[in-house]
Design a protein around this motif. Structure first.
Motif, PDB file in Angstrom:
ATOM      1  N   HIS A  53       1.035  -5.371   9.410  1.00 14.64           N
ATOM      2  CA  HIS A  53       1.436  -6.422   8.470  1.00 14.64           C
ATOM      3  C   HIS A  53       1.938  -7.652   9.214  1.00 14.64           C
ATOM      4  O   HIS A  53       1.804  -8.770   8.724  1.00 14.64           O
ATOM      5  N   GLY A  78       2.220  -8.018   4.111  1.00 13.88           N
ATOM      6  CA  GLY A  78       2.992  -7.108   3.268  1.00 13.88           C
ATOM      7  C   GLY A  78       2.142  -6.073   2.563  1.00 13.88           C
ATOM      8  O   GLY A  78       2.644  -5.011   2.213  1.00 13.88           O
ATOM      9  N   THR A  79       0.883  -6.377   2.338  1.00 10.29           N
ATOM     10  CA  THR A  79      -0.022  -5.365   1.780  1.00 10.29           C
ATOM     11  C   THR A  79      -1.250  -5.271   2.664  1.00 10.29           C
ATOM     12  O   THR A  79      -1.662  -6.248   3.274  1.00 10.29           O
ATOM     13  N   LEU A  80      -1.838  -4.063   2.713  1.00  6.21           N
ATOM     14  CA  LEU A  80      -2.954  -3.816   3.626  1.00  6.21           C
ATOM     15  C   LEU A  80      -3.927  -2.862   2.936  1.00  6.21           C
ATOM     16  O   LEU A  80      -3.521  -1.826   2.424  1.00  6.21           O
ATOM     17  N   VAL A 116      -7.708  -0.722  10.907  1.00  3.90           N
ATOM     18  CA  VAL A 116      -6.982   0.269  10.124  1.00  3.90           C
ATOM     19  C   VAL A 116      -7.878   1.466   9.819  1.00  3.90           C
ATOM     20  O   VAL A 116      -7.413   2.609   9.791  1.00  3.90           O
ATOM     21  N   ARG A 156      14.536  -0.457   4.391  1.00  6.09           N
ATOM     22  CA  ARG A 156      13.382  -0.420   3.484  1.00  6.09           C
ATOM     23  C   ARG A 156      12.466   0.704   3.906  1.00  6.09           C
ATOM     24  O   ARG A 156      12.564   1.220   5.013  1.00  6.09           O
ATOM     25  N   SER A 191       8.286   1.935   3.971  1.00  6.43           N
ATOM     26  CA  SER A 191       6.906   1.525   3.764  1.00  6.43           C
ATOM     27  C   SER A 191       6.106   2.766   3.409  1.00  6.43           C
ATOM     28  O   SER A 191       6.529   3.876   3.701  1.00  6.43           O
ATOM     29  N   PRO A 237      -1.922   9.840   4.337  1.00  6.81           N
ATOM     30  CA  PRO A 237      -2.356  10.736   3.271  1.00  6.81           C
ATOM     31  C   PRO A 237      -3.701  11.385   3.609  1.00  6.81           C
ATOM     32  O   PRO A 237      -4.495  10.777   4.330  1.00  6.81           O
ATOM     33  N   HIS A 269      -1.590   0.064   1.863  1.00  8.60           N
ATOM     34  CA  HIS A 269      -0.324   0.315   2.550  1.00  8.60           C
ATOM     35  C   HIS A 269       0.605  -0.859   2.257  1.00  8.60           C
ATOM     36  O   HIS A 269       0.190  -2.016   2.360  1.00  8.60           O
ATOM     37  N   VAL A 270       1.833  -0.560   1.837  1.00  7.48           N
ATOM     38  CA  VAL A 270       2.781  -1.601   1.460  1.00  7.48           C
ATOM     39  C   VAL A 270       3.964  -1.545   2.410  1.00  7.48           C
ATOM     40  O   VAL A 270       4.494  -0.470   2.702  1.00  7.48           O
ATOM     41  N   LEU A 271       4.349  -2.717   2.927  1.00  6.63           N
ATOM     42  CA  LEU A 271       5.438  -2.763   3.921  1.00  6.63           C
ATOM     43  C   LEU A 271       6.791  -2.497   3.274  1.00  6.63           C
ATOM     44  O   LEU A 271       7.601  -1.756   3.810  1.00  6.63           O
ATOM     45  N   TYR A 316       1.045   1.200  11.221  1.00  6.77           N
ATOM     46  CA  TYR A 316       0.636   0.593   9.952  1.00  6.77           C
ATOM     47  C   TYR A 316       1.598  -0.522   9.542  1.00  6.77           C
ATOM     48  O   TYR A 316       1.191  -1.489   8.907  1.00  6.77           O
ATOM     49  N   GLU A 317       2.882  -0.396   9.904  1.00  7.55           N
ATOM     50  CA  GLU A 317       3.826  -1.487   9.614  1.00  7.55           C
ATOM     51  C   GLU A 317       3.551  -2.691  10.496  1.00  7.55           C
ATOM     52  O   GLU A 317       3.653  -3.832  10.058  1.00  7.55           O
ATOM     53  N   PHE A 363       2.069   4.466   1.552  1.00  6.80           N
ATOM     54  CA  PHE A 363       0.732   4.285   0.997  1.00  6.80           C
ATOM     55  C   PHE A 363       0.792   4.409  -0.521  1.00  6.80           C
ATOM     56  O   PHE A 363       1.559   5.203  -1.056  1.00  6.80           O
TER      57      PHE A 363
END
Lengths: 114, 93, 160
Positions: free
Chosen positions: A44, C117-119, A95, C88, C90, A111, C133-135, A40-41, C92
């Motif tokens: 981005h 950076g956001t998904l 995704v 950092r 990451s 989640p 999802h946020v990096l 998931y990272e 949800f």
């Protein structure tokens, strides 16, 4: 390109720096595929190349050919629109697939389904 | 002078893009999971399209533009089909 | 009118794309492009899409500017994260939404995913919440506020 080309220094500098910016962003995004830890990272990272990376190379191409052919060459806009529309869709499909697979395996990383 | 500036920035941009393609190819080959490989392939398509545009500027012909457009479109269709396959196990239901 | 030209904006966009790809304007190019654009727009009818009217073009243009600014800003931020060694986390974030318009939600999904950076991960229709999802996740509440103030209020103004 030879040195006696009719292009001015301004054109060369503008085109070159836009190209380097775009290529640098695309390369950084691809490097993110290696450096970031989870799937998931990594998702981005690809967006870097598809938004600003592609965008600045397209602007460089439009600018360069408009000067070279001394008429506005704007057919690169088609690629811009195509990328703008398709990139979020393919990433969202990817995704969704990853989330579905992770949930079915009972992974703790994602989640639970609501 | 201007030709040299443009030439060297194009060469540097192409080297950067080749490095990016190598990173994406590593992700395609190593995985670890199927979705990582698809993501690597998607990045590879985008980087290839950018590389073709850069090559078009280097040669001064607009011929490579169409190739970049086709790669961008086919890349989208390919990624969408593979994402669908990962989710359902078949592409056309 | 609606039968012959059901989606005028889609037909116009296809026609413009045809002209851009041909790079010249002649009778044959215009005729073929026009026929293709009309037929393609008519084929969209089989999808039975819900009706849409863009009411506020100025608000839409403002939103585009905001999105462009955010894309530039977050490109910089994500590039720094990839090249740097900053610690950092990451994760949800689930965000409750007020907007229910499907076009507004689709636009929001595209905006969030396009921004590095956001998904966008999923939309859950029963509780009207989205999962993103946020990096670089520092404060969940701040992301909820950002998405709602920056995008949702503007999208609701445009689509509802």
């Amino acid at each position: 390109m030879t040195d006696d080309s009719p292009l001015g220094l301004v054109t060369a500098v503008v085109t070159g720096s836009l190209l380097l910016l775009g290529a640098g962003l695309a390369a950084t995004g691809a490097l993110g595929l290696l450096r970031l830890g989870s799937f998931y990272e990594r998702l981005h990272a690809t967006t870097l190349g598809t938004t600003l990376g592609m965008g600045s190379v397209l602007i460089a191409s439009m600018f360069f050919f408009s000067v070279l052919q001394t008429r506005p060459v704007i057919h690169e806009l088609v690629i811009t629109v195509v990328m703008m529309v398709t990139t979020p869709i393919s990433l969202m499909l990817l995704v969704r697939a990853a989330l579905y697979r992770d949930r079915r395996e009972g992974s703790r990383e994602v989640p639970p389904a609501p | 002078m201007s030709g040299a500036v443009l030439h060297w920035s194009i060469v540097l941009a192409q080297l950067l893009l080749a490095f990016g393609m190598a990173c994406a190819a590593y992700r395609v080959l190593r995985g670890p999971r199927a979705q990582d490989r698809v993501l690597g392939l998607d990045t590879l398509y985008v980087t290839t399209a950018i590389l073709l545009l850069t090559y078009g500027i280097r040669t001064g012909t607009t011929l490579y533009f169409e190739a970049a457009l086709v790669i961008a479109l086919l890349g989208f269709v390919g990624t969408a089909a593979m994402a669908k396959f990962l989710m359902r196990g078949e592409v056309i239901e | 009118m609606t039968r012959w030209l059901p989606f005028p904006s889609a037909a116009a966009a296809l026609f413009a794309m045809w002209l851009l790809l041909n790079e010249r304007v002649g009778a044959g190019v215009v005729l073929l492009g026009g026929v293709l654009a009309l037929r393609a727009a008519q084929s969209l009818l089989t999808l039975e899409l819900p009706k849409i009217r863009l009411r506020r073009p100025i608000a839409a243009a403002k939103l585009l500017l905001v999105v462009f600014r955010e894309i530039v800003r977050s490109n910089n931020a994500v590039a720094r994260i990839i090249l740097g060694r900053k610690q950092r986390t990451s994760g949800f974030v689930r965000i409750p939404m007020d907007m229910r318009n499907p076009y507004g939600l689709a636009a929001l999904a595209c905006i969030i995913t396009s921004t590095p950076g956001t998904l966008w991960v999923e939309y859950e229709s029963a509780g009207n919440t989205i999962l993103i999802h946020v990096l670089d996740l520092v404060d969940e509440e701040e992301w909820v506020r950002t998405i709602k103030n920056l995008y949702e209020s503007r999208l609701m103004e445009i689509f509802e």
